[in-house]
Motif scaffolding. Structure first.
Motif, mmCIF file in Angstrom:
data_model
loop_
_atom_site.group_PDB
_atom_site.id
_atom_site.type_symbol
_atom_site.label_atom_id
_atom_site.label_comp_id
_atom_site.label_asym_id
_atom_site.label_seq_id
_atom_site.Cartn_x
_atom_site.Cartn_y
_atom_site.Cartn_z
ATOM 1 N N ALA A 10 -1.649 28.461 -53.881
ATOM 2 C CA ALA A 10 -2.141 29.495 -52.974
ATOM 3 C C ALA A 10 -1.298 29.458 -51.713
ATOM 4 O O ALA A 10 -1.125 28.399 -51.100
ATOM 5 C CB ALA A 10 -3.610 29.267 -52.633
ATOM 6 N N ILE A 11 -0.746 30.608 -51.337
ATOM 7 C CA ILE A 11 0.069 30.712 -50.129
ATOM 8 C C ILE A 11 -0.834 31.162 -48.991
ATOM 9 O O ILE A 11 -1.484 32.208 -49.087
ATOM 10 C CB ILE A 11 1.208 31.732 -50.309
ATOM 11 N N ALA A 12 -0.877 30.410 -47.932
ATOM 12 C CA ALA A 12 -1.630 30.800 -46.741
ATOM 13 C C ALA A 12 -0.685 31.427 -45.722
ATOM 14 O O ALA A 12 0.471 31.012 -45.596
ATOM 15 C CB ALA A 12 -2.322 29.589 -46.126
ATOM 16 N N SER A 13 -1.165 32.434 -45.006
ATOM 17 C CA SER A 13 -0.373 32.955 -43.897
ATOM 18 C C SER A 13 -0.270 31.874 -42.823
ATOM 19 O O SER A 13 -1.265 31.215 -42.495
ATOM 20 C CB SER A 13 -1.035 34.213 -43.318
ATOM 21 N N PRO A 14 0.930 31.632 -42.292
ATOM 22 C CA PRO A 14 1.094 30.566 -41.295
ATOM 23 C C PRO A 14 0.221 30.794 -40.058
ATOM 24 O O PRO A 14 -0.137 31.928 -39.728
ATOM 25 C CB PRO A 14 2.583 30.642 -40.945
ATOM 26 N N THR A 15 -0.102 29.724 -39.380
ATOM 27 C CA THR A 15 -0.901 29.797 -38.153
ATOM 28 C C THR A 15 0.016 30.049 -36.964
ATOM 29 O O THR A 15 0.777 29.172 -36.555
ATOM 30 C CB THR A 15 -1.675 28.484 -37.947
ATOM 31 N N LEU A 16 -0.045 31.260 -36.408
ATOM 32 C CA LEU A 16 0.756 31.558 -35.217
ATOM 33 C C LEU A 16 0.308 30.697 -34.046
ATOM 34 O O LEU A 16 1.116 30.091 -33.349
ATOM 35 C CB LEU A 16 0.617 33.031 -34.827
ATOM 36 N N TYR A 17 -0.999 30.685 -33.810
ATOM 37 C CA TYR A 17 -1.554 29.838 -32.756
ATOM 38 C C TYR A 17 -3.050 29.661 -33.026
ATOM 39 O O TYR A 17 -3.734 30.607 -33.410
ATOM 40 C CB TYR A 17 -1.331 30.443 -31.367
ATOM 41 N N PRO A 18 -3.572 28.454 -32.881
ATOM 42 C CA PRO A 18 -5.013 28.252 -33.007
ATOM 43 C C PRO A 18 -5.713 28.635 -31.706
ATOM 44 O O PRO A 18 -5.109 28.592 -30.622
ATOM 45 C CB PRO A 18 -5.124 26.752 -33.282
ATOM 46 N N ILE A 19 -6.982 29.018 -31.816
ATOM 47 C CA ILE A 19 -7.757 29.479 -30.663
ATOM 48 C C ILE A 19 -8.914 28.513 -30.438
ATOM 49 O O ILE A 19 -9.671 28.208 -31.367
ATOM 50 C CB ILE A 19 -8.286 30.909 -30.913
ATOM 51 N N GLU A 20 -9.046 28.034 -29.236
ATOM 52 C CA GLU A 20 -10.146 27.144 -28.911
ATOM 53 C C GLU A 20 -11.446 27.938 -28.832
ATOM 54 O O GLU A 20 -11.467 29.076 -28.358
ATOM 55 C CB GLU A 20 -9.887 26.444 -27.572
ATOM 56 N N GLU A 21 -12.543 27.324 -29.286
ATOM 57 C CA GLU A 21 -13.820 28.039 -29.310
ATOM 58 C C GLU A 21 -14.230 28.523 -27.930
ATOM 59 O O GLU A 21 -14.793 29.616 -27.794
ATOM 60 C CB GLU A 21 -14.919 27.154 -29.905
ATOM 61 N N GLN A 22 -13.928 27.757 -26.896
ATOM 62 C CA GLN A 22 -14.344 28.160 -25.554
ATOM 63 C C GLN A 22 -13.587 29.392 -25.057
ATOM 64 O O GLN A 22 -13.992 30.030 -24.085
ATOM 65 C CB GLN A 22 -14.173 27.019 -24.551
ATOM 66 N N HIS A 23 -12.505 29.751 -25.745
ATOM 67 C CA HIS A 23 -11.748 30.955 -25.381
ATOM 68 C C HIS A 23 -12.112 32.156 -26.248
ATOM 69 O O HIS A 23 -11.552 33.242 -26.071
ATOM 70 C CB HIS A 23 -10.249 30.688 -25.504
#
Length: 858
Positions: free
Chosen positions: A168-181
């Protein structure tokens, strides 16, 4: 040149060469991306959105790839135990099966071995960057480029297997987002919210918040293929697959709804908040690869700094070309002609399955309901759309409806409300009457819901009273129902989901009634005028606005699927709009619009309709004719009916969406209304002219649900009259009644006069006395009150100009003889286009695309 100088120059050149290789970038007028070579590989270290005079830099950039690999078939077992609240679904076998399926390792994203990396090599190919990575299991190349017309990043990943197994190919993570944001996240059709919800049943099952696990869902209920996250600073990110990546629900000649070719998530495998796609899906279609085989995955990242709704519409319009669908539609039977045919179907006792019964000294009448009902012996009966029943009888003047249907349907309503003293006095004691057992019951259990009181006492009685306002007994019953709603209302404005019929204790305590139960008090106030009902309605609406609309947390009304989120969300939008009409409180208008926006994410926008030939039970149709696009689901999410049956043909939301377009001028509302309503001939039964309920049954007709024909008459009339108001800038307008119980926001008309180009008129439903040569033209009729006039309002429901000929033989069925006055053709503003003496009974005309014309007969 001496040796020392040569060495120094060489070192400088090597240093410069190394620096050039350690940073690579893509840049245009909208975006700049830069990758830096690290010991791990090429990481994304800069992502900048340019917007006029300033730019926004994304923090915490990453650019990490993940491939899931499993040598063997992934496990399909599901966990047991209280942690996943499986016991709550034991009485719901269909839901339990789907809930367990959703708890298997692949959808819970625990299957396979994650291979995560930053690519080790990169080169430039024209305006693209090509990244490469080799492992002992796979070889990967990815091409990145910037869209020249949007803030989109186009990516193509090509994976070559080195070992046999499932990938399974996943789309790469450009940037993770913190829950507080986090400001807002949505995976259309499944869930949305402002926070991560640790209760998996509420988030994953009911769409109330974002699951705190990296779950992967199927494309079959993802109404729009665009998982999306918005941050508090306004930055929004969606990842959108290239059209054709997901499954086609009817590939050729049979249903392929259950294929799983695309996985969607709001988290990456590591549990970081980041929109993510998977293709293929581990263990599913095309995921097994022999050594040397390749798979290609194309998708795009879309970013903006506006809001989530703008980015969502970008996916709907720009990627999946939603508006193009309207141009394909070619209607074979107008909506107006379907109404006339369905009236005949509903008058016929045999086809409508209408029956009468003696109950508590009254003769009651209802239609047979042959679907599953808890405790029934195929003896359930019900009535559906009381507003449509009374509207049709009034507009047509039909004596069969007026004398043989309505009185006994009214009696059904009287005995449906408990009169005996006690906890349930004044409440509706069940949707269905079991005639063998001589008792009323709910759909899937022995309980009573406050919202059922709103539906089957307040709204139904209210709609009847609009047409017969002097019915003293119904007014008395309405007051009893309103008082019971106030009695059951909590101090904070909410209601319980339901009460056990025997113990009177609350049931479904793990759920909250996030439905428009307050609307019953709106009905009570409009008809009875007592301000205590208005105060109760406002208190209930204020609670719902805060706890449902602002959080994106809703509950459904269908008991047989344990209240999975459904069309009650669309109904909530109209409920707030009706309360705004009374109070003029802007907060209610804003809540109505925001809820309507959320409800657009219950409308399918994929796959892109085409002219490809498809075969359905021996009949050839074009792909666009059987398309799911434009249709809403009955209930979505993990265990809603859309998982198996797809969407429904009942477009109760169409009129409400037209009204929302009038308010907002946002074209998504009018386009979705028209996409649902126009050109659905492939689903209309030729014998009854009733459209099938579920998409999966195609044109099987009403099946075990004959009462659905009333709903269809109701929503079609609401849509047509709403379009007339829109196209004439409210120069043609009629008062609306109350919401329709259960299925959505459509409302009845004809209980009071309206206005047509400043003349007072009443609606009229002619008995097959108007003939048109073009089925793309819908129409309705009206009679002048003060003047001896008759109107035919014609609307072109297509994207192209149309030529038609209208025949008006026997148009004046309510009088003797033929009309002898003038025939006048008017445009949408009331301006006269043509006038002549009515020597002939025909008139030809041109109606522009989306246009309206009025024929006036003196």
């Amino acid at each position: 040149m001496n040796d020392r100088l040569f060495i120094c120059i060489s070192l400088v050149l090597l240093s410069l060469t190394g620096f050039a290789q350690s940073n690579v970038d893509l840049e245009n007028e909208y975006l700049k991306l830069q990758w830096t070579k690290t010991a791990q590989g090429y990481r994304l270290n800069q992502l900048i959105l340019k917007d006029g005079q300033h730019a926004d830099s994304v923090v915490n950039t990453l650019g990490e790839y993940t491939i899931l690999y499993s040598k063997d078939v992934p496990d399909t077992s599901s966990p047991n135990g209280q942690a996943y609240q499986i016991n709550l679904f034991k009485a719901y076998p269909h839901n339990l099966k789907m809930w367990k399926e959703a708890l298997q390792p692949v959808p819970l994203n625990t299957a396979g071995n994650p291979i995560s990396f930053f690519p080790e090599k990169v080169d430039r190919v024209g305006g693209k960057l090509r990244f490469k990575q080799d492992t002992d299991v796979l070889s990967l190349e990815s091409l990145w480029q910037l869209d020249s017309s949007a803030k989109d990043i186009l990516v193509e990943i090509r994976l070559t297997a080195k070992k046999a197994g499932y990938y399974a190919i996943a789309s790469p993570t450009l940037y993770p987002i913190e829950e507080q944001h986090l400001k807002w996240a949505i995976l259309p059709g499944y869930f949305q919210g402002k926070k991560l919800e640790p209760n998996l049943m509420l988030a994953y099952g009911y769409g109330q918040g974002i699951p705190a696990k990296p779950v992967i869902v199927r494309e079959r209920v993802a109404s729009t293929l665009a998982p999306l996250v918005q941050q508090l600073n306004g930055l929004s990110l969606a990842v959108i697959p290239a059209p054709g990546t997901g499954r086609d629900p009817w590939e050729s000649d049979t249903i392929t709804q259950r294929k799983w070719r695309l996985g969607l998530s709001l988290m990456n495998r590591m549990g970081q908040l980041s929109p993510t796609l998977y293709h293929p899906v581990l263990g599913e279609d095309s995921s097994y690869m022999h050594a040397g085989e390749q798979r290609v995955f194309r998708f795009r990242y879309a970013l903006n700094t506006d809001n989530w709704f703008a980015l969502y519409k970008h996916a709907v319009y720009d990627i999946y070309r939603f508006k193009d669908f309207l141009a394909l539609k070619n209607t074979n039977e107008s909506l107006t002609h379907r109404i006339g045919a369905m009236v005949d179907y509903l008058k016929n006792e045999s086809t409508s399955l209408w029956n009468t019964y003696d109950y508590q000294g009254l003769k009651i009448g209802a239609q047979a309901y042959l679907g599953p009902i808890a405790g029934s012996d195929r003896d359930a009966v019900k009535n559906s759309d009381y507003g449509a029943m009374w509207m049709t009888a009034k507009l047509s003047g039909d004596t069969v409806l007026q004398k043989e249907r309505l009185p006994y349907a009214r009696n059904f309503k009287l005995v449906q409300q408990q009169q005996d003293t006690g906890f349930f006095q004044g409440a509706a004691i069940g949707q269905y009457y079991l005639w063998k057992g001589k008792r009323f019951t709910e759909e899937w259990g022995d309980y009573v819901e406050p919202i059922a009181l709103t539906y089957y006492t307040m709204i139904d009685l209210g709609n009847i009273l609009l047409y017969q306002p002097q019915d003293v007994e119904l007014l008395k019953r309405l007051r009893a129902g309103g008082d019971k709603l106030l009695d059951w209302q909590k101090a904070d404005g909410r209601w319980e989901v339901a009460y056990d019929r025997k113990t009177t204790h609350p049931v479904f305590k793990e759920l909250t009634d996030r439905r428009p139960t307050f609307y019953g008090l709106v009905v009570a106030y409009r008809l009875l005028g007592d301000k205590k009902y208005l105060e109760g309605a406002k208190k209930g609406a204020d609670w719902l606005m805060e706890e449902a609309v602002n959080k994106g947390s809703f509950l459904g009304v269908c008991g047989d699927v344990r209240f999975a989120p459904d069309f009650a969300t669309g109904q909530t939008a109209q409920a707030f709009l009706d309360l705004y009409d009374i109070t003029k409180k802007e907060a209610y208008l804003n809540a109505a619009i925001e809820t309507a926006r959320l409800y657009t994410t219950s409308i399918y926008t994929h796959p892109i309709p085409s002219k490809t030939n498809k075969h359905v039970m021996g009949t050839e149709w074009k792909d666009w004719q059987i398309s799911q696009v434009g249709l809403s689901f009955e209930h979505g999410g993990i265990f809603g009916s859309a998982n198996v049956s797809g969407p429904i043909l009942l477009a109760s939301h169409a009129g409400m969406f037209v009204r929302m377009f009038e308010l907002t001028k946002d074209s998504i509302f009018i386009d979705m209304a028209r996409a649902a309503a126009w050109g659905r001939d492939a689903f209309v039964d030729p014998a009854s002219h009733v459209a099938s309920y579920y998409w999966s049954t195609m044109n099987a007709g009403p099946g075990p649900f004959p009462h659905h024909a009333w709903w269809q008459i109701g929503w079609i009339m609401d849509y047509l009259l709403s379009e007339a108001s829109l196209r004439t800038n409210q120069l043609i307008a009629f008062p609306r009644g109350f919401l329709t119980p259960k299925v959505g926001p459509h409302q009845p008309y004809g209980f009071a006069t309206g206005s047509l180009f400043n003349e007072e008129v009443e609606l009229h439903l002619p008995k097959k006395t108007i003939r048109l040569t073009n089925e793309k033209i819908d129409y309705f009729c009206a009679k002048g009150i003060a003047n001896d006039t008759y109107y035919v309002v014609l609307m072109n429901n297509s994207t192209e100009d149309q030529q038609i000929e209208l025949t008006t033989d026997s148009l004046y069925e309510h009088k003797l003889g033929k009309p002898t006055g003038k025939l006048v053709l008017l445009d949408q503003t009331g301006v006269v286009l043509r006038k002549r003496a009515q020597i002939e009974n025909k008139i030809a005309m041109h109606i522009p695309a989306y246009g309206l014309r009025v024929v006036k007969l003196d």
